[in-house]
Scaffold this active site. Structure first.
Site, PDB file in Angstrom:
ATOM      1  CG  ASN A 175      34.498  26.521  42.344  1.00  0.00           C
ATOM      2  OD1 ASN A 175      33.850  27.486  41.924  1.00  0.00           O
ATOM      3  ND2 ASN A 175      35.564  26.659  43.107  1.00  0.00           N
ATOM      4  N   GLY A 202      41.394  53.690  47.489  1.00  0.00           N
ATOM      5  CA  GLY A 202      41.853  52.866  46.363  1.00  0.00           C
ATOM      6  C   GLY A 202      41.245  53.255  45.028  1.00  0.00           C
ATOM      7  CB  SER A 204      41.046  43.591  35.561  1.00  0.00           C
ATOM      8  OG  SER A 204      40.580  44.793  36.112  1.00  0.00           O
ATOM      9  CE1 TYR A 234      39.806  40.077  40.352  1.00  0.00           C
ATOM     10  CE2 TYR A 234      40.071  42.448  40.042  1.00  0.00           C
ATOM     11  CZ  TYR A 234      39.640  41.229  39.576  1.00  0.00           C
ATOM     12  OH  TYR A 234      39.054  41.130  38.332  1.00  0.00           O
ATOM     13  CB  ILE A 255      32.091  37.948  32.006  1.00  0.00           C
ATOM     14  CG1 ILE A 255      32.002  39.218  32.863  1.00  0.00           C
ATOM     15  CG2 ILE A 255      32.574  38.296  30.610  1.00  0.00           C
ATOM     16  CD1 ILE A 255      33.348  39.860  33.193  1.00  0.00           C
ATOM     17  CE  LYS A 285      41.361  38.804  37.206  1.00  0.00           C
ATOM     18  NZ  LYS A 285      40.954  37.518  36.667  1.00  0.00           N
TER      19      LYS A 285
HETATM   20  P1  NAD Z   1      31.837  35.705  38.429  1.00  0.00           P
HETATM   21  O1  NAD Z   1      32.173  35.534  39.869  1.00  0.00           O
HETATM   22  O2  NAD Z   1      30.403  35.942  38.082  1.00  0.00           O
HETATM   23  O3  NAD Z   1      32.338  34.442  37.602  1.00  0.00           O
HETATM   24  C1  NAD Z   1      33.490  33.705  37.973  1.00  0.00           C
HETATM   25  C2  NAD Z   1      33.109  32.241  38.010  1.00  0.00           C
HETATM   26  O4  NAD Z   1      34.256  31.455  38.352  1.00  0.00           O
HETATM   27  C3  NAD Z   1      32.021  31.935  39.058  1.00  0.00           C
HETATM   28  O5  NAD Z   1      30.971  31.224  38.444  1.00  0.00           O
HETATM   29  C4  NAD Z   1      32.758  31.061  40.098  1.00  0.00           C
HETATM   30  O6  NAD Z   1      31.890  30.119  40.675  1.00  0.00           O
HETATM   31  C5  NAD Z   1      33.851  30.442  39.262  1.00  0.00           C
HETATM   32  N1  NAD Z   1      35.082  30.047  39.990  1.00  0.00           N
HETATM   33  C6  NAD Z   1      35.834  30.790  40.834  1.00  0.00           C
HETATM   34  N2  NAD Z   1      36.899  30.085  41.245  1.00  0.00           N
HETATM   35  C7  NAD Z   1      36.815  28.860  40.650  1.00  0.00           C
HETATM   36  C8  NAD Z   1      37.625  27.693  40.663  1.00  0.00           C
HETATM   37  N3  NAD Z   1      38.748  27.632  41.407  1.00  0.00           N
HETATM   38  N4  NAD Z   1      37.244  26.614  39.941  1.00  0.00           N
HETATM   39  C9  NAD Z   1      36.120  26.655  39.188  1.00  0.00           C
HETATM   40  N5  NAD Z   1      35.314  27.731  39.127  1.00  0.00           N
HETATM   41  C10 NAD Z   1      35.667  28.833  39.840  1.00  0.00           C
HETATM   42  O7  NAD Z   1      32.755  36.880  37.851  1.00  0.00           O
HETATM   43  P2  NAD Z   1      32.699  37.621  36.437  1.00  0.00           P
HETATM   44  O8  NAD Z   1      32.314  39.037  36.685  1.00  0.00           O
HETATM   45  O9  NAD Z   1      31.975  36.823  35.445  1.00  0.00           O
HETATM   46  O10 NAD Z   1      34.256  37.653  36.104  1.00  0.00           O
HETATM   47  C11 NAD Z   1      34.868  36.676  35.288  1.00  0.00           C
HETATM   48  C12 NAD Z   1      36.352  36.956  35.210  1.00  0.00           C
HETATM   49  O11 NAD Z   1      36.552  38.276  34.701  1.00  0.00           O
HETATM   50  C13 NAD Z   1      37.062  36.910  36.558  1.00  0.00           C
HETATM   51  O12 NAD Z   1      38.338  36.327  36.370  1.00  0.00           O
HETATM   52  C14 NAD Z   1      37.182  38.365  36.937  1.00  0.00           C
HETATM   53  O13 NAD Z   1      38.266  38.592  37.798  1.00  0.00           O
HETATM   54  C15 NAD Z   1      37.384  39.013  35.573  1.00  0.00           C
HETATM   55  N6  NAD Z   1      36.996  40.433  35.545  1.00  0.00           N
HETATM   56  C16 NAD Z   1      35.756  40.802  35.950  1.00  0.00           C
HETATM   57  C17 NAD Z   1      35.414  42.161  35.963  1.00  0.00           C
HETATM   58  C18 NAD Z   1      34.048  42.616  36.433  1.00  0.00           C
HETATM   59  O14 NAD Z   1      33.886  43.796  36.741  1.00  0.00           O
HETATM   60  N7  NAD Z   1      33.034  41.751  36.485  1.00  0.00           N
HETATM   61  C19 NAD Z   1      36.341  43.136  35.548  1.00  0.00           C
HETATM   62  C20 NAD Z   1      37.597  42.713  35.123  1.00  0.00           C
HETATM   63  C21 NAD Z   1      37.921  41.347  35.135  1.00  0.00           C
HETATM   64  N1  UFG Z   2      30.688  53.882  43.117  1.00  0.00           N
HETATM   65  C1  UFG Z   2      29.892  54.668  43.938  1.00  0.00           C
HETATM   66  N2  UFG Z   2      29.054  54.034  44.808  1.00  0.00           N
HETATM   67  C2  UFG Z   2      28.971  52.678  44.905  1.00  0.00           C
HETATM   68  C3  UFG Z   2      29.790  51.886  44.052  1.00  0.00           C
HETATM   69  C4  UFG Z   2      30.651  52.529  43.177  1.00  0.00           C
HETATM   70  O1  UFG Z   2      29.935  55.898  43.885  1.00  0.00           O
HETATM   71  O2  UFG Z   2      28.192  52.175  45.736  1.00  0.00           O
HETATM   72  C5  UFG Z   2      31.585  54.542  42.139  1.00  0.00           C
HETATM   73  C6  UFG Z   2      33.062  54.272  42.368  1.00  0.00           C
HETATM   74  O3  UFG Z   2      33.610  55.196  43.289  1.00  0.00           O
HETATM   75  C7  UFG Z   2      33.611  54.408  40.948  1.00  0.00           C
HETATM   76  C8  UFG Z   2      32.460  53.919  40.057  1.00  0.00           C
HETATM   77  O4  UFG Z   2      31.286  54.024  40.860  1.00  0.00           O
HETATM   78  O5  UFG Z   2      33.846  55.758  40.649  1.00  0.00           O
HETATM   79  C9  UFG Z   2      32.609  52.468  39.612  1.00  0.00           C
HETATM   80  O6  UFG Z   2      32.850  51.645  40.743  1.00  0.00           O
HETATM   81  P1  UFG Z   2      32.759  50.044  40.653  1.00  0.00           P
HETATM   82  O7  UFG Z   2      32.979  49.519  42.031  1.00  0.00           O
HETATM   83  O8  UFG Z   2      31.512  49.645  39.950  1.00  0.00           O
HETATM   84  O9  UFG Z   2      33.952  49.662  39.676  1.00  0.00           O
HETATM   85  P2  UFG Z   2      35.526  49.948  39.786  1.00  0.00           P
HETATM   86  O10 UFG Z   2      35.894  50.759  38.590  1.00  0.00           O
HETATM   87  O11 UFG Z   2      35.913  50.464  41.105  1.00  0.00           O
HETATM   88  O12 UFG Z   2      36.126  48.471  39.687  1.00  0.00           O
HETATM   89  C10 UFG Z   2      35.800  47.624  38.587  1.00  0.00           C
HETATM   90  C11 UFG Z   2      35.827  46.166  39.017  1.00  0.00           C
HETATM   91  C12 UFG Z   2      37.229  45.724  39.364  1.00  0.00           C
HETATM   92  C13 UFG Z   2      38.163  46.055  38.255  1.00  0.00           C
HETATM   93  C14 UFG Z   2      38.062  47.514  37.884  1.00  0.00           C
HETATM   94  C15 UFG Z   2      38.914  47.866  36.689  1.00  0.00           C
HETATM   95  O13 UFG Z   2      34.997  45.963  40.149  1.00  0.00           O
HETATM   96  O14 UFG Z   2      37.235  44.334  39.533  1.00  0.00           O
HETATM   97  O15 UFG Z   2      36.699  47.830  37.558  1.00  0.00           O
HETATM   98  O16 UFG Z   2      38.578  47.038  35.612  1.00  0.00           O
HETATM   99  F1  UFG Z   2      39.429  45.783  38.650  1.00  0.00           F
END
Ligand code: NAD
Ligand code: UFG
Length: 331
Positions: free
Chosen positions: A32, A291, A124, A148, A12, A152
């Site tokens: 990092n 979960g 999240s 996790y 992101i 948040k």
């Molecule tokens: P990502 O893992 O691609 O990006 C996170 C980045 O942070 C990585 O590049 C990692 O190397 C870096 N990082 C981790 N710990 C670090 C530290 N201590 N110091 C410096 N760099 C560090 O994940 P993303 O999907 O881009 O998510 C970004 C943020 O959004 C995260 O905080 C994640 O929890 C949150 N988020 C993501 C989702 C999702 O589904 N992708 C949903 C809700 C919230």
């Molecule tokens: N699913 C499958 N098969 C898979 C993976 C997922 O059927 O192999 C289903 C899950 O059961 C769910 C949907 O697809 O119904 C989405 O699952 P994801 O794992 O893609 O996403 P989640 O909604 O479970 O979780 C995501 C992020 C979390 C975040 C959450 C709420 O991974 O970090 O959304 O924002 F906390």
């Protein structure tokens, strides 16, 4: 504005850096590289034609963060850096609590010390727990099902209390729903290590033939077709939401859902992927995943009203761009 982006080489973060640069902000990235690659810096620069400053540092390290803040004058910070694998957080809770909480505290302290008054945080939808959909910002938060999710919820409280005690310090808590898709250049996208946990990267690997079939976790939920319903949001829309949030940040604590407001089932995603990309996705229905909740989607009106932002890209664009990146990546 000059903006510090932590985790800016991640999924992101990289898309947000592109949109910040496209909106004429300048960007300093700290990461990092624990879950991303240095090459992403070149790709951000290639897409935008603009330079960024990069620090390979850990934001839980006070000295490193101090060095960065003393080298630059920031107008704001967007804090993406964090560990995000839900399952891993259950087996390694201390790694998650340490990384995700200490980073938030070290960065907030630096902001107060150096007078950086805009803090945008990656939260999240998981903080809503199993509330009644649609999730709205005013809801009482329910317990999350894993460490996790707790990091948040706790980070939200740390930032809220810090803002209450420092009236100049303004915070946006952005609750993301399910980010998917990739930049339309195909240069940046999501590239999780190992076998993906999330639906869209898993489906993309099946399409590519790297994984045999998708396991759909349950078809007996109380939803449109029995499979889980989520609010999938294109990562470029999400990135643009961050630009709006930092540009329009009000004083105090501001909570925003960043979602589309629409729920889509697992089977609907699979069918859209098949139709748009003309590729088969073999699947089988298996047990529910522990979960998981049945439905999760946003009430997205607050961000629309206050930030003048709404998600524009539909499911077809999401599956098309996810697949384009998967094909271009790792060849
Ligand atoms: P990502 O893992 O691609 O990006 C996170 C980045 O942070 C990585 O590049 C990692 O190397 C870096 N990082 C981790 N710990 C670090 C530290 N201590 N110091 C410096 N760099 C560090 O994940 P993303 O999907 O881009 O998510 C970004 C943020 O959004 C995260 O905080 C994640 O929890 C949150 N988020 C993501 C989702 C999702 O589904 N992708 C949903 C809700 C919230
Ligand atoms: N699913 C499958 N098969 C898979 C993976 C997922 O059927 O192999 C289903 C899950 O059961 C769910 C949907 O697809 O119904 C989405 O699952 P994801 O794992 O893609 O996403 P989640 O909604 O479970 O979780 C995501 C992020 C979390 C975040 C959450 C709420 O991974 O970090 O959304 O924002 F906390």
């Amino acid at each position: 504005m000059n903006i510090l982006v932590t985790g800016g080489t991640g999924y992101i973060g990289s898309h947000t850096c592109v949109e910040l640069l496209n909106s004429n902000h300048s960007v300093v990235i700290v990461d990092n590289l624990i879950n991303s690659k240095i090459e992403t810096i070149d790709k951000i620069q290639e897409i935008t034609g603009k330079d960024v400053v990069f620090y390979e540092k850990d934001v839980t390290n006070k000295e490193s963060v101090d060095e960065i803040f003393s080298n630059h004058k920031f107008d704001g910070i967007i804090h993406f850096a964090g560990l995000k694998a839900v399952g891993e957080s259950v087996s390694k809770p201390l790694d998650y609590y340490f990384n995700n909480l200490v980073s938030t505290m070290v960065l907030s302290k630096a902001c107060i010390k150096y007078g950086v008054n805009k803090f945008v945080f990656s939260s999240s939808a998981t903080v809503y727990g199993d509330n009644k959909v649609p999730f709205i910002e005013t809801m009482e938060l329910l317990k999350t099902t894993n460490p996790y999710g707790e990091t948040k919820a706790m980070s939200e409280r740390i930032l809220t209390d810090t803002s209450l005690a420092n009236s100049e310090f303004s915070v946006a808590l952005l609750r993301y729903f399910n980010p998917v898709g990739a930049h339309e250049s195909g240069l940046i996208g999501e590239s999780p290590n190992g076998i993906p946990n999330n639906l869209m990267p898993f489906v993309s690997k099946v399409a590519k033939g790297e994984l045999k079939k998708l396991s759909i976790f349950g078809d007996d939920y109380n939803t449109v077709d029995g499979t889980g319903v989520r609010d999938y949001i294109h990562v470029v829309d999400l990135a643009i939401g961050h630009v709006s949030a930092i540009e329009k940040l009000n004083s105090g604590v501001n909570v925003y859902n960043l979602g589309t407001g629409k729920g889509t089932s697992v089977l609907e995603i699979v069918n859209a992927f098949k139709e748009v990309n003309k590729i088969d996705i073999p699947y089988e229905i298996v047990e529910r995943r522990p979960g998981d909740i049945a439905s999760c989607y946003a009430d997205a009106n607050k961000a629309k009203k206050e930030l003048n932002w709404e998600a524009k890209k539909d499911i077809n664009e999401m599956v098309r761009d996810s697949w384009r990146f998967e094909k271009n990546y790792n060849i």
